[in-house]
Design a protein around this motif. Structure first.
Motif, PDB file in Angstrom:
ATOM      1  N   THR A  24      44.513  30.481  34.143  1.00 32.55           N
ATOM      2  CA  THR A  24      43.696  30.999  35.247  1.00 32.55           C
ATOM      3  C   THR A  24      42.834  32.178  34.794  1.00 32.55           C
ATOM      4  N   ASP A  25      42.023  31.923  33.756  1.00 37.26           N
ATOM      5  CA  ASP A  25      41.073  32.939  33.317  1.00 37.26           C
ATOM      6  C   ASP A  25      39.843  32.903  34.222  1.00 37.26           C
ATOM      7  N   ARG A  26      38.846  33.722  33.917  1.00 34.11           N
ATOM      8  CA  ARG A  26      37.713  33.851  34.827  1.00 34.11           C
ATOM      9  C   ARG A  26      36.901  32.569  34.921  1.00 34.11           C
ATOM     10  N   HIS A  27      36.850  31.761  33.866  1.00 33.05           N
ATOM     11  CA  HIS A  27      36.106  30.497  33.927  1.00 33.05           C
ATOM     12  C   HIS A  27      36.808  29.505  34.850  1.00 33.05           C
ATOM     13  N   CYS A  28      38.115  29.449  34.730  1.00 30.39           N
ATOM     14  CA  CYS A  28      38.911  28.590  35.610  1.00 30.39           C
ATOM     15  C   CYS A  28      38.725  29.003  37.065  1.00 30.39           C
ATOM     16  N   ARG A  29      38.766  30.312  37.305  1.00 30.71           N
ATOM     17  CA  ARG A  29      38.675  30.796  38.688  1.00 30.71           C
ATOM     18  C   ARG A  29      37.294  30.522  39.286  1.00 30.71           C
ATOM     19  N   PHE A  30      36.239  30.668  38.506  1.00 36.85           N
ATOM     20  CA  PHE A  30      34.899  30.362  39.012  1.00 36.85           C
ATOM     21  C   PHE A  30      34.822  28.888  39.417  1.00 36.85           C
ATOM     22  N   PHE A  31      35.364  28.032  38.579  1.00 38.13           N
ATOM     23  CA  PHE A  31      35.404  26.595  38.861  1.00 38.13           C
ATOM     24  C   PHE A  31      36.212  26.315  40.130  1.00 38.13           C
ATOM     25  N   HIS A  32      37.395  26.910  40.245  1.00 38.39           N
ATOM     26  CA  HIS A  32      38.231  26.693  41.424  1.00 38.39           C
ATOM     27  C   HIS A  32      37.542  27.188  42.691  1.00 38.39           C
ATOM     28  N   ARG A  33      36.778  28.267  42.568  1.00 38.23           N
ATOM     29  CA  ARG A  33      36.114  28.793  43.757  1.00 38.23           C
ATOM     30  C   ARG A  33      35.046  27.844  44.277  1.00 38.23           C
ATOM     31  N   LEU A  34      34.434  27.064  43.413  1.00 41.43           N
ATOM     32  CA  LEU A  34      33.488  26.052  43.884  1.00 41.43           C
ATOM     33  C   LEU A  34      34.200  24.983  44.707  1.00 41.43           C
ATOM     34  N   LEU A  35      35.458  24.723  44.394  1.00 40.28           N
ATOM     35  CA  LEU A  35      36.229  23.709  45.107  1.00 40.28           C
ATOM     36  C   LEU A  35      36.735  24.219  46.449  1.00 40.28           C
ATOM     37  N   SER A  36      37.102  25.493  46.509  1.00 42.18           N
ATOM     38  CA  SER A  36      37.585  26.096  47.758  1.00 42.18           C
ATOM     39  C   SER A  36      37.024  27.505  47.891  1.00 42.18           C
ATOM     40  N   GLN A  37      36.394  27.764  49.016  1.00 45.66           N
ATOM     41  CA  GLN A  37      35.849  29.091  49.269  1.00 45.66           C
ATOM     42  C   GLN A  37      36.897  30.055  49.817  1.00 45.66           C
ATOM     43  N   HIS A  38      38.030  29.527  50.272  1.00 48.57           N
ATOM     44  CA  HIS A  38      38.981  30.362  51.019  1.00 48.57           C
ATOM     45  C   HIS A  38      40.311  30.609  50.326  1.00 48.57           C
ATOM     46  N   ALA A  39      40.757  29.717  49.461  1.00 50.33           N
ATOM     47  CA  ALA A  39      42.061  29.899  48.812  1.00 50.33           C
ATOM     48  C   ALA A  39      42.071  31.187  47.991  1.00 50.33           C
ATOM     49  N   LEU A  40      43.217  31.841  47.946  1.00 50.47           N
ATOM     50  CA  LEU A  40      43.376  33.064  47.162  1.00 50.47           C
ATOM     51  C   LEU A  40      43.590  32.689  45.698  1.00 50.47           C
ATOM     52  N   LEU A  41      42.815  33.291  44.820  1.00 53.37           N
ATOM     53  CA  LEU A  41      42.934  33.049  43.390  1.00 53.37           C
ATOM     54  C   LEU A  41      43.569  34.254  42.712  1.00 53.37           C
ATOM     55  N   TYR A  42      44.285  33.997  41.623  1.00 53.60           N
ATOM     56  CA  TYR A  42      44.980  35.044  40.869  1.00 53.60           C
ATOM     57  C   TYR A  42      44.515  35.054  39.420  1.00 53.60           C
ATOM     58  N   THR A  43      44.482  36.237  38.845  1.00 57.79           N
ATOM     59  CA  THR A  43      44.243  36.354  37.412  1.00 57.79           C
ATOM     60  C   THR A  43      45.472  35.895  36.642  1.00 57.79           C
ATOM     61  N   GLU A  44      45.304  35.686  35.349  1.00 59.45           N
ATOM     62  CA  GLU A  44      46.463  35.649  34.472  1.00 59.45           C
ATOM     63  C   GLU A  44      47.146  37.016  34.548  1.00 59.45           C
ATOM     64  N   MET A  45      48.417  37.079  34.171  1.00 61.29           N
ATOM     65  CA  MET A  45      49.089  38.377  34.162  1.00 61.29           C
ATOM     66  C   MET A  45      48.433  39.308  33.140  1.00 61.29           C
ATOM     67  N   VAL A  46      48.153  40.525  33.580  1.00 61.03           N
ATOM     68  CA  VAL A  46      47.634  41.582  32.718  1.00 61.03           C
ATOM     69  C   VAL A  46      48.701  42.664  32.651  1.00 61.03           C
ATOM     70  N   THR A  47      49.093  43.078  31.466  1.00 58.27           N
ATOM     71  CA  THR A  47      50.166  44.071  31.378  1.00 58.27           C
ATOM     72  C   THR A  47      49.619  45.478  31.601  1.00 58.27           C
ATOM     73  N   SER A  48      50.414  46.281  32.278  1.00 59.58           N
ATOM     74  CA  SER A  48      49.995  47.668  32.515  1.00 59.58           C
ATOM     75  C   SER A  48      49.847  48.452  31.213  1.00 59.58           C
ATOM     76  N   PRO A  49      50.690  48.246  30.187  1.00 55.49           N
ATOM     77  CA  PRO A  49      50.444  48.955  28.923  1.00 55.49           C
ATOM     78  C   PRO A  49      49.083  48.616  28.302  1.00 55.49           C
TER      79      PRO A  49
END
Length: 338
Positions: A24-49
């Motif tokens: 679920t990187d930014r390219h995947c999320r852009f693609f998914h957003r074209l399919l659904s305008q309303h579903a909540l999308l998540y990033t890949e996990m980003v570590t706080s360190p």
């Protein structure tokens, strides 16, 4: 803007696409957003360190079109997570989510992910610090337990403790995680699902927003869980491998919007300007199209679409024309109707 983001994320959580490492990187999320305008999308996990100590702020990059979008953080240091949450809020994310579900060895060695199910007090401290630092909602994604824990004992205590710190929304993967003896892949399949236990949590905590995660393979499955009283459903691998099956009808069937007349091919063609811009900025076609391979899953000629992209997206001259060629290959392989 902050209040709008908060409300958008809470509404969108009725159906969400799970955070998935390497997927679920930014390219995947852009693609998914074209399919659904309303579903909540998540990033890949980003570590706080990585954000706070490593200064890897590029990990927060996204396209505005991806909203509503949640940032998932991994970590176990309250002060560090608070700073990471602040950075995420400043970057404009609609939600900050804490990972208490990933079972990988790398995550365990950092003392975060599913191993934190053993320490609800620490999770509560982390969330309290994040909430204090972030003007946008802080949520938690968790398992029902780990290793030899008894989920029916552990999960209610965990939710109560973390909700007491101010968390009002949880996504619950309805499986245990076995931290020793099973790989991350096996942890997604082998531990049995316990939907009934997650359903019971809704009865125990009616004021909380609880999303069911794990093993949900169709939009019909998601709708059934909502009908049983869950506030939301989070779908992972099915949304990635059959994105159109899950997301193209979600806005109509889950969010009550008027149905849109569009095809999977329309979505592929809508991706072309994004692909052109990505390549113009120095990117590679395969970085985008690897997320699009399942667009035509189950459709006539889908194998030819997938094969053409898989075999050609890595070539030096690959570009949006390669996607058009894949569509043509698919059409050519379809039976002619008389």
């Amino acid at each position: 803007m902050t209040a709008s983001n908060f409300n958008n994320a809470a509404r969108a959580a009725k159906l969400s696409v799970a955070p998935m490492m390497d997927w679920t990187d930014r390219h995947c999320r852009f693609f998914h957003r074209l399919l659904s305008q309303h579903a909540l999308l998540y990033t890949e996990m980003v570590t706080s360190p990585a954000l706070v100590r490593g200064g890897a702020l590029h990990l927060l990059d996204y396209s505005p079109e991806e909203q509503p979008l949640a940032l998932q953080l991994g970590g176990s240091n309250p002060a560090e997570l608070a700073e990471a949450a602040r950075l995420g809020a400043e970057a404009g994310y609609s939600e900050i989510n804490l990972n208490v579900g990933c079972p990988s060895d790398r995550v365990q060695s950092g003392t975060f992910g599913a191993i934190l199910m053993r320490d609800p007090k620490l999770v509560a401290e982390c969330c309290a610090a994040m909430i204090k630092a972030s003007p946008v909602e802080v949520t938690v994604k968790c398992r029902i337990g780990v290793d030899d824990q008894e989920p029916s004992d552990v999960l209610p205590e965990f939710i109560a403790r973390v909700a007491g710190a101010g968390v009002g929304r949880f996504s619950i993967h309805a499986r245990k995680a076995w931290l020793q003896g099973l790989s991350p892949k096996e942890n997604r399949d082998i531990p049995p699902l316990d939907y009934d236990l997650v359903q019971q949590m809704k009865g125990l905590f009616p004021a909380l927003h609880l999303s069911l995660n794990g093993g949900i393979a169709t939009l019909e499955d998601a709708m059934a869980a909502l009908d049983r009283g869950m506030d939301g459903v989070m779908i992972g691998r099915a949304a990635y491998h059959q994105p159109a099956d899950i997301l193209m009808q979600a806005d109509h069937l889950i969010f009550g919007q008027a149905p849109l007349e569009r095809t999977r091919e329309d979505i592929a063609l809508q991706m072309l300007p994004y692909i052109d811009a990505h390549i113009h900025s120095g990117g590679k076609l395969g970085q985008v199209t690897r997320h699009m391979l399942g667009l035509f899953a189950g459709q006539p000629g889908a194998r030819h679409w997938k094969r053409h992209l898989s075999e050609n997206a890595h070539k030096p001259d690959a570009g949006s024309h390669t996607v058009v060629e894949a569509i043509e290959k698919m059409h050519a392989a379809r039976p002619v109707l008389c």
